[in-house]
Scaffold this active site. Structure first.
Site, PDB file in Angstrom:
ATOM      1  CB  CYS A  82       3.924   1.121 -12.731  1.00 51.87           C
ATOM      2  SG  CYS A  82       5.175   0.851 -11.501  1.00 51.87           S
ATOM      3  CG  ASP A  96       6.230 -11.385   3.821  1.00 49.76           C
ATOM      4  OD1 ASP A  96       5.356 -11.874   3.083  1.00 49.76           O
ATOM      5  OD2 ASP A  96       7.439 -11.367   3.534  1.00 49.76           O
ATOM      6  N   GLY A 156      -1.356   5.957  -2.353  1.00 48.11           N
ATOM      7  CA  GLY A 156      -2.170   6.519  -3.443  1.00 48.11           C
ATOM      8  C   GLY A 156      -3.422   5.685  -3.677  1.00 48.11           C
ATOM      9  CE  LYS A 157      -2.095   1.883  -8.172  1.00 48.25           C
ATOM     10  NZ  LYS A 157      -0.746   2.366  -7.762  1.00 48.25           N
ATOM     11  CB  ALA A 164      -0.956   0.006   1.182  1.00 46.52           C
TER      12      ALA A 164
HETATM   13  N1  SAM Z   1       0.052   0.975  -3.931  1.00 43.98           N
HETATM   14  C1  SAM Z   1       1.003   2.041  -3.698  1.00 43.98           C
HETATM   15  C2  SAM Z   1       0.375   3.362  -4.085  1.00 43.98           C
HETATM   16  O1  SAM Z   1      -0.505   3.386  -4.939  1.00 43.98           O
HETATM   17  O2  SAM Z   1       0.744   4.388  -3.482  1.00 43.98           O
HETATM   18  C3  SAM Z   1       2.300   1.781  -4.431  1.00 43.98           C
HETATM   19  C4  SAM Z   1       2.867   0.435  -4.118  1.00 43.98           C
HETATM   20  S1  SAM Z   1       4.407   0.069  -4.824  1.00 43.98           S
HETATM   21  C5  SAM Z   1       4.036  -0.200  -6.486  1.00 43.98           C
HETATM   22  C6  SAM Z   1       4.713  -1.534  -4.228  1.00 43.98           C
HETATM   23  C7  SAM Z   1       4.844  -1.655  -2.724  1.00 43.98           C
HETATM   24  O3  SAM Z   1       5.111  -3.046  -2.409  1.00 43.98           O
HETATM   25  C8  SAM Z   1       5.991  -0.874  -2.132  1.00 43.98           C
HETATM   26  O4  SAM Z   1       5.517  -0.034  -1.121  1.00 43.98           O
HETATM   27  C9  SAM Z   1       6.936  -1.934  -1.571  1.00 43.98           C
HETATM   28  O5  SAM Z   1       7.538  -1.522  -0.376  1.00 43.98           O
HETATM   29  C10 SAM Z   1       6.010  -3.110  -1.336  1.00 43.98           C
HETATM   30  N2  SAM Z   1       6.731  -4.406  -1.325  1.00 43.98           N
HETATM   31  C11 SAM Z   1       8.017  -4.654  -1.569  1.00 43.98           C
HETATM   32  N3  SAM Z   1       8.291  -5.962  -1.408  1.00 43.98           N
HETATM   33  C12 SAM Z   1       7.145  -6.550  -1.059  1.00 43.98           C
HETATM   34  C13 SAM Z   1       6.776  -7.883  -0.723  1.00 43.98           C
HETATM   35  N4  SAM Z   1       7.670  -8.868  -0.759  1.00 43.98           N
HETATM   36  N5  SAM Z   1       5.521  -8.117  -0.366  1.00 43.98           N
HETATM   37  C14 SAM Z   1       4.614  -7.118  -0.345  1.00 43.98           C
HETATM   38  N6  SAM Z   1       4.893  -5.856  -0.669  1.00 43.98           N
HETATM   39  C15 SAM Z   1       6.146  -5.569  -1.003  1.00 43.98           C
END
Ligand code: SAM
Length: 450
Positions: free
Chosen positions: A229, A159, A113-114, A109
């Site tokens: 993305c 996690d 944003g989402k 999250a």
């Molecule tokens: N949804 C967010 C937004 O709209 O603001 C952006 C999310 S970003 C694309 C992906 C997120 O996944 C990051 O915050 C990252 O820290 C997290 N992430 C990294 N490794 C992960 C894992 N193994 N399991 C779950 N989330 C993870």
């Protein structure tokens, strides 16, 4: 812009004749978009330059202003969000009855944003859990949700693989996965420097792990929304197909007007910057076909607030009777929607690293000290004492500096600082002194130009 060679070949393969148009679009400026908060309306309209086609409440701006210098931004009147990613809301609207009470999980999250996008879709009988695995990113997620003001949220720091006891619990799970970021090359040159074939492989494997954990959380008939993305097949279409093979999900087709420029793939929807006014993005949406729904049953293991104190709180909230009030061991009072108490109890039991919902303040003796979370929440009473500040003073309040305005005629006690009708935070009038209750860590640090 010098694109990595392997990436260029991949894009030529995906786009064929359109490849040159794609490369050209990467040289154009990134569109700046804001999404307005449906629960917080400013008294002044925001000047915009066109609407986002797939979101009714989102607009392009002519240029990127210094958002830090707009008090309405700090009040949560809008969120600055890349346009393509707002498509998540349209996908959910087409597949979920949002008039129902929903349990929603935003699994990846931060920065939120989402999560704020989802919060705007939900009614006051629904719960949003916004989870972020990386601890250092949880603070900004919490701050953005506090600003947005939707009261029914919990922020957690787990996690996804630690959530097995929430099997079949959620009506909607959004998995906005960490990815190789090919769609962000124009917006963030760092994304290009970090890109490699190896990082695509690593992301793809990690996404499979996260998807498997996500799939387990969804109730039968519920929705899993997967987004990245990026453009490559491995992280997008192949992973989407893989999910339908390893778990009980079917891909759901959306209705997309041709004029939106979104490319429909076999399993999902792809956004390219030469076809839409936005960055690269991919989304695929699935419905769970089987499994068992986890009923929400449980008791919140916090002390219920004595009725005497509840009576004191009532004047602070718009609809105080929809909440139950609990006191945490540190004295903070949390307001939990009565209708969701079983849901909160389950989340509290399973997720140990998490917030406790809307913390509205604490008692010091018989006095109630309201929190900043309450000041920004849409649950706050509308008729509390408040003062409307001009922009210069609103920025001074947000910098925790002395205001220019003369507040000597204000009655003693709590006073909300407002800008364009929006709450910025609490002040306390003590004789001829005013105390600023904006949390120190939230204050504007930059110099404000004259
Ligand atoms: N949804 C967010 C937004 O709209 O603001 C952006 C999310 S970003 C694309 C992906 C997120 O996944 C990051 O915050 C990252 O820290 C997290 N992430 C990294 N490794 C992960 C894992 N193994 N399991 C779950 N989330 C993870």
């Amino acid at each position: 812009m010098k694109l990595p060679e392997v990436f260029s070949l991949q894009m030529q393969h995906i786009l064929g004749e359109e490849y040159q148009a794609f490369v050209k679009s990467l040289l154009e400026p990134t569109p700046v978009t804001i999404r307005l908060n449906n629960r917080k309306k400013t008294s002044e309209p925001i000047a915009t330059n066109g609407d986002v086609l797939w979101h009714t409440n989102a607009h392009y701006l002519d240029e990127r202003p210094v958002f830090t210098l707009d008090p309405a931004f700090h009040a949560g009147a809008y969120y600055v969000q890349e346009a393509s990613s707002m498509f998540v809301a349209e996908a959910i609207k087409q597949t979920v009855d949002t008039s129902k009470s929903l349990r929603v999980m935003d699994l990846c999250a931060a920065p939120g944003g989402k999560s704020t996008l989802l919060a705007s879709l939900l009614n006051d009988k629904s719960l949003l859990v916004a989870n972020e695995v990386i601890k250092s990113r949880v603070g900004v997620l919490k701050e953005n949700l506090e600003k947005w003001g939707f009261p029914n949220y919990i922020v957690s720091n787990h996690d996804p693989e630690e959530m097995i006891d929430l099997e079949g619990f959620f009506d909607v799970v959004l998995t906005d996965a960490p990815c190789s970021g090919e769609g962000l090359f124009r917006k963030d040159p760092n994304a290009m420097n970090e890109w490699s074939e190896n990082s695509v492989q690593l992301c793809c494997a990690r996404q499979k792990r996260i998807l498997q954990a996500s799939a387990m959380l969804v109730a039968p008939g519920g929705i899993l929304c997967y987004s990245t993305c990026t453009y490559n097949e491995k992280e997008n279409e192949s992973n989407a197909q893989w999910l339908t093979q390893v778990a009980d999900f079917e891909h759901v087709q959306l209705k997309i007007p041709a004029g939106w420029g979104i490319v429909e793939k076999k399993y999902g929807y792809q956004f390219f910057p030469h076809k839409v006014r936005g960055e690269g993005f991919y989304l695929s949406i699935f419905k769970k076909t089987r499994g068992e729904k986890q009923e929400a049953r449980g008791k919140i293991k916090l002390n219920r607030l004595p009725q005497k104190k509840v009576e004191v709180l009532k004047e602070w909230l718009q609809t105080p009777d929809v909440f139950d009030y609990y006191e945490k061991p540190d004295g903070q009072i949390v307001a939990i929607p009565s209708i969701l108490s079983n849901e909160y109890a389950v989340i509290f039991r399973v997720l140990h690293k998490r917030s406790s919902g809307l913390e509205i303040g604490q008692f010091k003796g018989n006095d109630f000290i309201p929190s900043h979370d309450l000041a920004l929440s849409t649950a706050i009473a509308k008729d509390l004492p408040a003062v409307e500040l001009v922009k210069e003073d609103a920025l001074k309040f947000l910098k925790r500096e002395n205001l220019g305005a003369d507040l000597s005629n204000q009655s003693k006690g709590w006073l909300l600082a407002r800008y364009q009708g929006l709450n910025l935070g609490f002040m306390k009038v003590i004789g001829d002194r005013i105390n600023n209750y904006l949390p120190k860590e939230w204050r504007i640090r930059m110099e404000i130009p004259e």
